[in-house]
Design a protein around this motif. Sequence first.
Motif, mmCIF file in Angstrom:
data_model
loop_
_atom_site.group_PDB
_atom_site.id
_atom_site.type_symbol
_atom_site.label_atom_id
_atom_site.label_comp_id
_atom_site.label_asym_id
_atom_site.label_seq_id
_atom_site.Cartn_x
_atom_site.Cartn_y
_atom_site.Cartn_z
ATOM 1 N N GLN A 116 0.870 -1.180 0.000
ATOM 2 C CA GLN A 116 0.000 0.000 0.000
ATOM 3 C C GLN A 116 0.901 1.222 0.000
ATOM 4 O O GLN A 116 1.609 1.475 0.974
ATOM 5 C CB GLN A 116 -0.910 -0.007 1.225
ATOM 6 N N LEU A 117 0.900 1.988 -1.101
ATOM 7 C CA LEU A 117 1.836 3.092 -1.281
ATOM 8 C C LEU A 117 1.112 4.418 -1.426
ATOM 9 O O LEU A 117 -0.106 4.464 -1.643
ATOM 10 C CB LEU A 117 2.703 2.854 -2.522
ATOM 11 N N GLY A 118 1.892 5.482 -1.344
ATOM 12 C CA GLY A 118 1.397 6.817 -1.627
ATOM 13 C C GLY A 118 2.337 7.511 -2.595
ATOM 14 O O GLY A 118 3.559 7.415 -2.461
ATOM 15 N N VAL A 119 1.789 8.200 -3.599
ATOM 16 C CA VAL A 119 2.596 8.930 -4.579
ATOM 17 C C VAL A 119 2.164 10.389 -4.603
ATOM 18 O O VAL A 119 1.032 10.726 -4.222
ATOM 19 C CB VAL A 119 2.467 8.318 -5.999
ATOM 20 N N GLN A 120 3.062 11.250 -5.044
ATOM 21 C CA GLN A 120 2.730 12.667 -5.144
ATOM 22 C C GLN A 120 1.639 12.871 -6.204
ATOM 23 O O GLN A 120 1.722 12.287 -7.297
ATOM 24 C CB GLN A 120 3.969 13.474 -5.529
ATOM 25 N N PRO A 121 0.613 13.680 -5.913
ATOM 26 C CA PRO A 121 -0.489 13.861 -6.874
ATOM 27 C C PRO A 121 -0.035 14.344 -8.243
ATOM 28 O O PRO A 121 -0.617 13.960 -9.263
ATOM 29 C CB PRO A 121 -1.393 14.895 -6.180
ATOM 30 N N GLU A 122 1.038 15.157 -8.286
ATOM 31 C CA GLU A 122 1.483 15.671 -9.586
ATOM 32 C C GLU A 122 2.105 14.586 -10.461
ATOM 33 O O GLU A 122 2.295 14.790 -11.655
ATOM 34 C CB GLU A 122 2.488 16.814 -9.391
ATOM 35 N N ASP A 123 2.423 13.427 -9.870
ATOM 36 C CA ASP A 123 2.987 12.324 -10.651
ATOM 37 C C ASP A 123 1.922 11.394 -11.221
ATOM 38 O O ASP A 123 2.251 10.472 -11.974
ATOM 39 C CB ASP A 123 3.938 11.502 -9.778
ATOM 40 N N ALA A 124 0.659 11.624 -10.880
ATOM 41 C CA ALA A 124 -0.404 10.699 -11.282
ATOM 42 C C ALA A 124 -0.515 10.575 -12.799
ATOM 43 O O ALA A 124 -0.792 9.486 -13.315
ATOM 44 C CB ALA A 124 -1.732 11.148 -10.689
ATOM 45 N N ALA A 125 -0.295 11.676 -13.524
ATOM 46 C CA ALA A 125 -0.443 11.641 -14.976
ATOM 47 C C ALA A 125 0.588 10.734 -15.642
ATOM 48 O O ALA A 125 0.386 10.290 -16.772
ATOM 49 C CB ALA A 125 -0.338 13.055 -15.544
ATOM 50 N N LYS A 126 1.697 10.448 -14.957
ATOM 51 C CA LYS A 126 2.746 9.601 -15.539
ATOM 52 C C LYS A 126 2.472 8.111 -15.333
ATOM 53 O O LYS A 126 3.169 7.280 -15.903
ATOM 54 C CB LYS A 126 4.097 9.929 -14.906
ATOM 55 N N LEU A 127 1.492 7.777 -14.486
ATOM 56 C CA LEU A 127 1.325 6.398 -14.042
ATOM 57 C C LEU A 127 0.092 5.750 -14.648
ATOM 58 O O LEU A 127 -0.897 6.415 -14.948
ATOM 59 C CB LEU A 127 1.211 6.347 -12.514
ATOM 60 N N HIS A 128 0.167 4.437 -14.810
ATOM 61 C CA HIS A 128 -1.013 3.649 -15.169
ATOM 62 C C HIS A 128 -0.827 2.231 -14.636
ATOM 63 O O HIS A 128 0.303 1.784 -14.370
ATOM 64 C CB HIS A 128 -1.240 3.655 -16.693
ATOM 65 N N VAL A 129 -1.926 1.531 -14.453
ATOM 66 C CA VAL A 129 -1.900 0.173 -13.911
ATOM 67 C C VAL A 129 -1.076 -0.736 -14.822
ATOM 68 O O VAL A 129 -1.164 -0.650 -16.048
ATOM 69 C CB VAL A 129 -3.340 -0.354 -13.761
ATOM 70 N N GLY A 130 -0.277 -1.594 -14.211
ATOM 71 C CA GLY A 130 0.555 -2.531 -14.957
ATOM 72 C C GLY A 130 2.018 -2.150 -15.024
ATOM 73 O O GLY A 130 2.847 -2.955 -15.456
ATOM 74 N N MET A 131 2.371 -0.927 -14.612
ATOM 75 C CA MET A 131 3.768 -0.504 -14.666
ATOM 76 C C MET A 131 4.617 -1.312 -13.684
ATOM 77 O O MET A 131 4.175 -1.616 -12.571
ATOM 78 C CB MET A 131 3.891 0.979 -14.340
ATOM 79 N N PRO A 132 5.865 -1.650 -14.062
ATOM 80 C CA PRO A 132 6.742 -2.390 -13.144
ATOM 81 C C PRO A 132 7.188 -1.512 -11.984
ATOM 82 O O PRO A 132 7.414 -0.311 -12.152
ATOM 83 C CB PRO A 132 7.915 -2.810 -14.029
ATOM 84 N N VAL A 133 7.325 -2.127 -10.818
ATOM 85 C CA VAL A 133 7.697 -1.403 -9.601
ATOM 86 C C VAL A 133 8.816 -2.164 -8.898
ATOM 87 O O VAL A 133 8.789 -3.393 -8.816
ATOM 88 C CB VAL A 133 6.494 -1.261 -8.646
ATOM 89 N N ARG A 134 9.774 -1.423 -8.400
ATOM 90 C CA ARG A 134 10.860 -1.997 -7.603
ATOM 91 C C ARG A 134 10.670 -1.532 -6.175
ATOM 92 O O ARG A 134 10.577 -0.325 -5.921
ATOM 93 C CB ARG A 134 12.178 -1.480 -8.157
ATOM 94 N N LEU A 135 10.599 -2.477 -5.218
ATOM 95 C CA LEU A 135 10.349 -2.140 -3.820
ATOM 96 C C LEU A 135 11.545 -2.523 -2.971
ATOM 97 O O LEU A 135 12.205 -3.533 -3.226
ATOM 98 C CB LEU A 135 9.096 -2.858 -3.310
ATOM 99 N N HIS A 136 11.776 -1.708 -1.947
ATOM 100 C CA HIS A 136 12.896 -1.942 -1.034
ATOM 101 C C HIS A 136 12.400 -1.796 0.395
ATOM 102 O O HIS A 136 11.698 -0.846 0.729
ATOM 103 C CB HIS A 136 14.016 -0.933 -1.305
ATOM 104 N N SER A 137 12.760 -2.780 1.227
ATOM 105 C CA SER A 137 12.392 -2.730 2.638
ATOM 106 C C SER A 137 13.245 -1.676 3.331
ATOM 107 O O SER A 137 14.472 -1.703 3.244
ATOM 108 C CB SER A 137 12.597 -4.099 3.290
ATOM 109 N N VAL A 138 12.603 -0.745 4.026
ATOM 110 C CA VAL A 138 13.313 0.371 4.646
ATOM 111 C C VAL A 138 14.285 -0.110 5.706
ATOM 112 O O VAL A 138 15.391 0.417 5.849
ATOM 113 C CB VAL A 138 12.306 1.374 5.249
ATOM 114 N N TYR A 139 13.911 -1.134 6.474
ATOM 115 C CA TYR A 139 14.748 -1.600 7.582
ATOM 116 C C TYR A 139 15.452 -2.906 7.263
ATOM 117 O O TYR A 139 15.818 -3.665 8.142
ATOM 118 C CB TYR A 139 13.894 -1.759 8.841
ATOM 119 N N GLY A 140 15.667 -3.209 6.003
ATOM 120 C CA GLY A 140 16.373 -4.426 5.617
ATOM 121 C C GLY A 140 16.911 -4.284 4.216
ATOM 122 O O GLY A 140 16.725 -3.271 3.543
ATOM 123 N N ALA A 141 17.603 -5.325 3.767
ATOM 124 C CA ALA A 141 18.222 -5.293 2.442
ATOM 125 C C ALA A 141 17.382 -6.039 1.414
ATOM 126 O O ALA A 141 17.901 -6.543 0.429
ATOM 127 C CB ALA A 141 19.619 -5.897 2.519
#
Length: 354
Positions: free
Chosen positions: A206-231
């Motif tokens: 469950q993420l949050g993005v800046q509203p001004e970036d919404a126009a760049k995004l659409h469902v299906g885009m690849p995402v890279r996630l990183h755990s804040v307290y781990g590697a």
Amino acid sequence: MNRSIPLPKLCALLLVGVLAGCSHGAADDDDAAAPPGQVAVTTVMPTQQVFHDTVEAWGSAIGDPQHARTISLAHGGQVAAVNVAAGQTVKRGQPLLQVTPDPAARSSYQQAQSGLTLASGELQRTEQLAAQRLATQSQLAAARKALADAQAALDAQRALGGGAAEEVVAAPADGVITALSVGLGERFAANAPLLGFIPAHALVAQLGVQPEDAAKLHVGMPVRLHSVYGAMDLAGRLSMLGQSMDPQTHLLPAQVELPAAAGASLLAGASLDAQIRTDDFNAWAVPRAAVLHDEHGDYLFQVEHGHAKRIAVTLRSPDGETVGVQGALDAQARVIVLGAYELNDGDAVRESAQ
């Protein structure tokens, strides 16, 4: 007539000559390193390359609401022990609660048990009378039916939990307890929710993005996630993009599907940051050190006829040692990398290739 020069005076003259020679040599070296009016710079050729933008996002891992379930019992009872807490990770078969039957259910079971004993005794008596021809076949059939009905009633009460002195509610699979709806000693009705549960493999980011970036995004885009307290690094895809801001974070909500294997190493509630890869684009690839910034924006210098020419650019892909810029660059002119901070537009330069 020969006159000899005094030794102290001769030494002084020799020392002056040596210093003069050294000074002249140093001046010659300085002139070779940096001729007057020129700035020594290092340059590279710009090249076109495919880049992609990324949008930053922040959030945490949560249980997928589509896979959430409620654990309950088909009968009422009373909580005798609580073995877990909300948010705890559990394994399949792990005891979650211990419950005792509801007093009413226990009483009904005991009544059904007495009814079965009575019906069994009555059948035996009727069978003895029938053997002595003192009971009819109709009476014998009625006694057998009464016994069957009593057995069915007892089975029903056993299914309702009345027959067990204590019952253990166990985890149906590996997962996370999301809610605890009852407390120690509390009585509950049949089918009342006892615990909230999500299987370990059913997690989403469950993420949050800046509203001004919404126009760049659409469902299906690849995402890279990183755990804040781990590697830990995970790959996923954008599965949902909200249409209204969260009133608390003022960010646009977004969800990312996580692979099933994520549940084995990622706990619900773990903090995450993410980079959402947007559409590809072409840009000039230059070293990061070549791009400068002032009150007018981003810029770099190219060499034109031995002089530095300022070129306004837009920095599109700022990550890494090689960055992507867009602007009116000359494909045949070299870009200044080292020495650019000392330059003004139009300065004479002496370049060496990097």
